[in-house]
Design an enzyme around this catalytic site. Structure first.
Site, PDB file in Angstrom:
ATOM      1  N   HIS A 124       0.850  -1.210   0.053  1.00 46.95           N
ATOM      2  CA  HIS A 124       0.118   0.116  -0.027  1.00 46.95           C
ATOM      3  C   HIS A 124       0.901   1.119   0.047  1.00 46.95           C
ATOM      4  O   HIS A 124       0.439   2.335  -0.628  1.00 46.95           O
ATOM      5  CB  HIS A 124      -0.945   0.002   1.276  1.00 46.95           C
ATOM      6  N   GLU A 125       2.001   1.440   0.925  1.00 47.53           N
ATOM      7  CA  GLU A 125       2.896   2.526   0.847  1.00 47.53           C
ATOM      8  C   GLU A 125       3.764   2.651  -0.248  1.00 47.53           C
ATOM      9  O   GLU A 125       3.870   3.812  -0.610  1.00 47.53           O
ATOM     10  CB  GLU A 125       3.589   2.383   1.998  1.00 47.53           C
ATOM     11  N   HIS A 169       2.056   4.520  -3.039  1.00 50.98           N
ATOM     12  CA  HIS A 169       1.926   5.985  -2.803  1.00 50.98           C
ATOM     13  C   HIS A 169       3.204   6.508  -3.770  1.00 50.98           C
ATOM     14  O   HIS A 169       2.974   7.710  -4.049  1.00 50.98           O
ATOM     15  CB  HIS A 169       2.020   6.281  -1.241  1.00 50.98           C
TER      16      HIS A 169
END
Lengths: 167, 179
Positions: free
Chosen positions: A139-140, A143
């Site tokens: 998820h990170e 980004h």
């Protein structure tokens, strides 16, 4: 350093591709500290990426140990230029994001990943992360490429939910 | 500024252009779409919208705005003004319940009745009949919110009901993580 405001969509910085970190400049150092301070300041946040505080560096901070149900993890980590070398299996989580506070969504992620990254002294490291921690890192890292979890939802009808409660 | 909310339902035989037609009227009359769901049920078009407007209307006023569209697309419409948008009950756990087996009447009712008795709230329900025509397979997927304080024995009781119906059931908790 400081607890920073977490940018929320539609801030255009969240859709940018972040730059590789080639040296630990004073600004990079500050960004790392700010990331950790910001992550630690919110009780429920287990991870944050530099673009979320307005810095387009390929840096993330994660701390899977903040989730009591997650027993298999590497604790608090700052990962510079993280890159997934290998994916295995699949699992689904309902994800929320500090940058998209009104929604949650079902996202398919790899169950196990092999990640290469650099630590705060730019020493190269490789770890294997599984389950919750693997999802968190994926998820990170998204980004850093301007990808939000809603970009990964397969069915908007069945997989996107207006958040029903706030923690 | 106070907003007035309305629930609008549209049903018709499916054909291209219905969503464009309905949303054109809403846009031109100054309504804001707060939430919507549209799907085909056995090939039949159905759409539910929650819309808001600064002005207050009667259901009849809103139906009048759509009279031309309803004629053009043979659409059925119903309108309900909504007084209160918030739910007072506190829920702290979400589960996905899947029930599947050979098709027979009463599956939805018996499961829903049990959940209602336990004050478990169904927030999403989808049913499908799959399989072959002579051997239909019924699939129901529910998302439910379980009230605080209810112990986990409801899952066993639900399993018992499912056994009586001759269906299989799977219950799994959905946990939401904020990253």
């Amino acid at each position: 350093m400081a607890i920073k405001e977490v940018l929320t969509y539609p801030n255009p910085l969240l859709k940018e591709i972040s730059e590789e970190v080639k040296e630990v400049t004073p600004d990079v150092k500050d960004t790392i500290i700010d990331l950790i301070d910001t992550m630690d300041s919110t009780g429920h946040s287990v991870g944050i990426a530099a673009p979320q505080i307005g810095k387009l560096y390929r840096i993330i901070a994660v701390d899977a140990s903040k989730n009591k149900k997650c027993t298999n993890h590497h604790g608090k980590m700052v990962m510079i230029n993280p890159e997934i070398l290998k994916w295995e299996g699949m699992l689904q989580f309902r994800e929320g994001c500090m940058s998209l506070p009104d929604y949650t969504g079902n996202v398919n992620r790899a169950r196990k990943i092999l990640v290469q990254y650099q630590d705060e002294k730019l020493n190269t490291k490789v770890i294997e992360a599984e389950e919750f921690e693997a999802v968190l890192i994926q998820h990170e890292i998204d980004h850093l490429d301007g990808v939000l979890f809603i970009d990964r939802i397969i069915s908007k009808r069945t997989d996107l939910f207006r958040r029903k409660k706030y923690k | 500024m106070k907003k007035n909310y309305y629930a609008l339902t549209f049903v018709s035989v499916d054909k291209p252009g219905i969503v464009a037609e309905v949303t054109k009227v809403l846009y031109e009359e100054g309504f804001n779409i707060e939430d919507s769901s549209s799907t085909l049920l056995r090939g039949f078009f159905s759409m539910i919208l929650i819309v808001s407007h600064e002005k207050s209307f009667s259901a009849k006023d809103i139906i009048t705005y759509f009279s031309e569209s309803c004629k053009k697309y043979d659409l059925s419409i119903s309108v309900k003004p909504i007084d209160n948008m918030t739910s007072a009950t506190k829920y702290d756990r979400t589960y996905i319940v899947s029930v599947y087996g050979s098709d027979k009447p009463g599956i939805v009712y018996k499961v829903a009745k049990f959940l209602s008795e336990k004050k478990i709230n169904i927030v999403d329900l989808q049913t499908k009949v799959a399989g072959k025509e002579d051997k239909p397979l019924y699939i129901m997927v529910l998302e439910v919110n379980v009230p605080s304080g209810l112990d986990e024995s409801w899952m066993l009781s639900l399993k018992k009901i499912s056994d009586e119906l001759g269906t299989d059931i799977n219950v799994r908790q959905i946990e939401t993580y904020e990253f």
